[in-house]
Design a protein around this motif. Structure first.
Motif, PDB file in Angstrom:
ATOM      1  N   ASP A 107      93.604   0.246  72.555  1.00 49.26           N
ATOM      2  CA  ASP A 107      94.547  -1.021  72.485  1.00 49.26           C
ATOM      3  C   ASP A 107      95.889  -0.659  73.240  1.00 49.26           C
ATOM      4  OD1 ASP A 107      96.074  -3.012  71.501  1.00 49.26           O
ATOM      5  OD2 ASP A 107      95.604  -2.862  69.502  1.00 49.26           O
ATOM      6  N   LEU A 108      95.805  -1.570  74.451  1.00 46.27           N
ATOM      7  CA  LEU A 108      96.994  -0.941  75.367  1.00 46.27           C
ATOM      8  C   LEU A 108      98.385  -2.049  75.186  1.00 46.27           C
ATOM      9  CD1 LEU A 108      94.266  -0.140  77.912  1.00 46.27           C
ATOM     10  CD2 LEU A 108      95.820   1.526  76.925  1.00 46.27           C
ATOM     11  N   GLY A 109      98.999  -1.730  74.260  1.00 43.94           N
ATOM     12  CA  GLY A 109     100.280  -2.574  73.907  1.00 43.94           C
ATOM     13  C   GLY A 109      99.841  -3.201  72.550  1.00 43.94           C
ATOM     14  N   CYS A 110      99.893  -2.233  71.559  1.00 42.41           N
ATOM     15  CA  CYS A 110      99.362  -2.420  70.472  1.00 42.41           C
ATOM     16  C   CYS A 110     100.412  -3.285  69.483  1.00 42.41           C
ATOM     17  CB  CYS A 110      99.047  -1.369  69.673  1.00 42.41           C
ATOM     18  SG  CYS A 110     100.355  -0.002  69.342  1.00 42.41           S
ATOM     19  N   GLY A 111     101.506  -3.323  69.954  1.00 41.73           N
ATOM     20  CA  GLY A 111     102.685  -3.872  69.041  1.00 41.73           C
ATOM     21  C   GLY A 111     102.771  -3.195  67.599  1.00 41.73           C
ATOM     22  N   ILE A 112     103.001  -3.957  66.372  1.00 37.01           N
ATOM     23  CA  ILE A 112     103.060  -3.285  65.228  1.00 37.01           C
ATOM     24  C   ILE A 112     101.566  -3.227  64.534  1.00 37.01           C
ATOM     25  CG2 ILE A 112     105.291  -4.481  64.628  1.00 37.01           C
ATOM     26  CD1 ILE A 112     102.135  -6.061  62.986  1.00 37.01           C
ATOM     27  N   ALA A 131     104.540   0.913  74.636  1.00 40.23           N
ATOM     28  CA  ALA A 131     105.712   1.295  75.518  1.00 40.23           C
ATOM     29  C   ALA A 131     106.815   1.584  74.876  1.00 40.23           C
ATOM     30  CB  ALA A 131     105.883   0.714  76.716  1.00 40.23           C
ATOM     31  N   ASP A 132     106.944   0.942  73.611  1.00 36.85           N
ATOM     32  CA  ASP A 132     108.286   0.723  72.916  1.00 36.85           C
ATOM     33  C   ASP A 132     108.399   1.674  71.849  1.00 36.85           C
ATOM     34  OD1 ASP A 132     111.016  -0.529  72.350  1.00 36.85           O
ATOM     35  OD2 ASP A 132     109.893  -0.832  70.235  1.00 36.85           O
ATOM     36  N   HIS A 153     103.299   6.795  71.822  1.00 36.52           N
ATOM     37  CA  HIS A 153     104.048   6.018  72.574  1.00 36.52           C
ATOM     38  C   HIS A 153     104.016   6.423  74.016  1.00 36.52           C
ATOM     39  CE1 HIS A 153     108.536   6.418  73.736  1.00 36.52           C
ATOM     40  NE2 HIS A 153     108.132   5.159  73.719  1.00 36.52           N
ATOM     41  N   ALA A 154     103.574   5.448  74.823  1.00 37.88           N
ATOM     42  CA  ALA A 154     103.326   5.669  76.090  1.00 37.88           C
ATOM     43  C   ALA A 154     103.115   4.171  76.918  1.00 37.88           C
ATOM     44  CB  ALA A 154     102.094   6.262  76.310  1.00 37.88           C
ATOM     45  N   PRO A 171      99.189  -8.538  76.411  1.00 35.36           N
ATOM     46  CA  PRO A 171     100.518  -8.084  77.237  1.00 35.36           C
ATOM     47  C   PRO A 171     101.624  -8.856  76.814  1.00 35.36           C
ATOM     48  CG  PRO A 171      98.675  -9.016  78.598  1.00 35.36           C
ATOM     49  CD  PRO A 171      98.275  -9.123  77.474  1.00 35.36           C
ATOM     50  N   ALA A 172     102.973  -8.297  76.540  1.00 36.77           N
ATOM     51  CA  ALA A 172     104.139  -8.989  76.143  1.00 36.77           C
ATOM     52  C   ALA A 172     104.206 -10.155  76.953  1.00 36.77           C
ATOM     53  CB  ALA A 172     105.118  -7.904  75.839  1.00 36.77           C
ATOM     54  N   ARG A 173     104.409 -11.209  76.381  1.00 33.43           N
ATOM     55  CA  ARG A 173     104.749 -12.464  77.286  1.00 33.43           C
ATOM     56  C   ARG A 173     105.967 -13.304  76.742  1.00 33.43           C
ATOM     57  NH1 ARG A 173      99.953 -12.454  75.147  1.00 33.43           N
ATOM     58  NH2 ARG A 173     100.154 -14.179  73.688  1.00 33.43           N
ATOM     59  N   ARG A 174     106.933 -12.401  76.266  1.00 31.28           N
ATOM     60  CA  ARG A 174     108.246 -12.681  75.627  1.00 31.28           C
ATOM     61  C   ARG A 174     109.271 -11.904  76.176  1.00 31.28           C
ATOM     62  NH1 ARG A 174     107.804 -15.592  69.895  1.00 31.28           N
ATOM     63  NH2 ARG A 174     105.505 -16.224  70.046  1.00 31.28           N
ATOM     64  N   GLN A 175     110.384 -12.421  76.621  1.00 32.10           N
ATOM     65  CA  GLN A 175     111.645 -11.292  76.895  1.00 32.10           C
ATOM     66  C   GLN A 175     112.510 -11.569  75.825  1.00 32.10           C
ATOM     67  OE1 GLN A 175     111.928 -11.300  80.851  1.00 32.10           O
ATOM     68  NE2 GLN A 175     112.517  -9.069  80.142  1.00 32.10           N
TER      69      GLN A 175
END
Ligand SMILES: C[S@@+](CC[C@H](N)C(=O)[O-])C[C@H]1O[C@@H](n2cnc3c(N)ncnc32)[C@H](O)[C@@H]1O
Length: 415
Positions: A107-112, A131-132, A153-154, A171-175
């Motif tokens: 899961d590449l960008g798993c959020g919470i 990444a965060d 964490h990567a 993918p993150a779509r918010r800034q």
């Protein structure tokens, strides 16, 4: 949340206090004072209050699991609703997937961790990556009971994905901080600014044995690769995503719309009729508003044959019919009974509404250049009955339809 606050929050006694926070008064000021009296620092007190609030807010997405999880405001906003995450898991693991074969999923960008929670809950061996730093630590906490899930964490781009049975991307779509309010978020529209960038994500998905890519429902159809199945999903009446499926996760090429919630329906591009339906622009007894997922998927006319319906205008996503919708396809529309066609000019419209004792209106529009709130203000109706006004075009005419919503549950039992 900064890493220092998270470290303090992850202390066993602090987590225990969070789990028992409902023992304290519900009023935030009183709650805060009580925590300070128990010697929690101002920072930890603030973090506890925020987590308590986020746990409550998260219930609609994550049900009872929310009470045992940690969140960031942004992480919760982006998290997949659990029933939808379970659908992703079924697609990636295969319909009969009970996890017995222990598929490996990255899961590449798993959020919470909402999607990862569903993958692991259904038996996959999950490597969840974010990444965060704070988000990855929170995902780790949220997945703590699932021994088949681990979090790194990567950056997704730095992970060797070649050995996995399936890849998942959201993918993150918010800034953060780009919105109008401080700390709010703004949607990113350029897919190359998604993180990771959409072109990189698609390249990985095309090379994978199975892959899923969750994106915003407004995605330009031109960005859907020929090799993918694109499925627009609505849940509880809200369009939540379009998901692209690749490789073994792709069931049927083309576009589909899936309606989830109390009512369920799957509409596929293959259901589109070969020819235009007869009678376009001839108003019937009912107005049908197709579910947003069907509209976004461009599949409105697939509902015409099963509902004996036709479009009100070739380019407008409202249908009309003379028969109340029944059967499975009825789950794809909200039905309104049309009582009258009223004049569109505000003074005449107001006169007609007042004469019928209507004092409160829900305004819907498609193909009409109006601002509903402005119209409601201009109408200045005295107190009275409620009705739904639909501003639209029927054939070449601009019209206002006076309607009442039809309870579809009643329709089903009183055919
Ligand atoms: C939309 S959220 C994922 C939500 C998740 N599917 C869920 O249901 O909870 C996207 C996440 O990707 C992370 N992210 C952004 N760029 C990344 C990158 N290059 N590598 C890994 N993670 C990234 C963000 O920190 C964010 O937490």
């Amino acid at each position: 949340m900064d890493p220092q606050t998270l470290t303090e929050l992850l202390d066993v006694t602090v987590l225990d206090r969070l789990d028992r926070i409902e023992d304290l008064p519900a009023d935030e000021l009183a709650r805060s004072a009580a925590l300070r009296k128990e010697s929690y620092s101002a920072e930890v007190t603030a973090a506890l209050l925020t987590q308590a609030r986020l746990r409550k807010d998260a219930e609609t997405k994550l049900g009872p699991f929310a009470a045992e999880m940690l969140f960031t405001r942004d992480g919760l906003a982006q998290a997949t609703r659990l029933p939808v995450a379970a659908h992703h898991a079924r697609r990636l693991l295969g319909e009969g997937g009970d996890g017995s074969a222990a598929m490996t999923i990255a899961d590449l960008g798993c959020g919470i961790g909402a999607d990862a929670f569903a993958f692991a809950g259904m038996g996959a061996e999950v490597t969840a990556v974010d990444a965060d730093e704070v988000t990855a630590a929170i995902a780790s906490y949220n997945l703590r009971h699932l021994s088949n899930a681990r979090v790194e964490h990567a950056r997704a781009e730095d992970i060797d994905v070649s050995g996995f049975d399936a890849l998942w991307f959201d993918p993150a779509r918010r800034q953060i901080g780009r919105g109008t309010k401080q700390g709010s978020t703004a949607r990113i529209t350029d897919p190359e600014e998604f993180s990771p960038a959409l072109s990189w994500v698609i390249d990985q998905a095309l090379a994978a044995k199975a892959a899923g890519v969750k994106l915003g429902p407004a995605l330009d159809h031109g960005l859907v690769p020929d090799e993918a199945e694109a499925q627009w999903v609505s849940h509880g009446g809200e369009v939540v995503e379009v998901c692209l499926y690749f490789g073994a996760a792709r069931q049927r090429p083309g576009r589909s719309a899936l309606i989830m919630g109390e009512r369920t329906l799957l509409v596929h591009e293959d259901n589109l009729p070969d020819e235009d339906e007869p009678g376009i622009g001839e108003l019937g007894e009912y107005l049908l508003e197709p579910d947003g997922a069907i509209v976004r998927a461009g599949l409105v006319t697939a509902l015409c044959p099963p509902l004996q319906a036709r479009r009100v205008h070739p380019k407008i996503a409202y249908l009309t019919t003379d028969v109340a919708p029944t059967g499975p396809a009825a789950a794809g529309v909200t039905t309104y009974q049309i009582s009258e066609v009223l004049p569109a000019k505000i003074p005449s419209l107001r006169k007609e509404l007042v004469a019928r004792g209507i004092g409160s209106v829900v305004i819907k529009k498609r193909g009409a250049d109006i601002v509903p709130d402005q119209v409601r203000r201009q109408l200045k109706l005295p107190k009275g009955e409620q009705a739904t006004l639909v501003f639209t075009r029927v054939g070449e005419r601009h019209v206002v339809l006076l309607t009442q919503p039809v309870d579809s549950a009643n329709e089903e039992t009183n055919p």
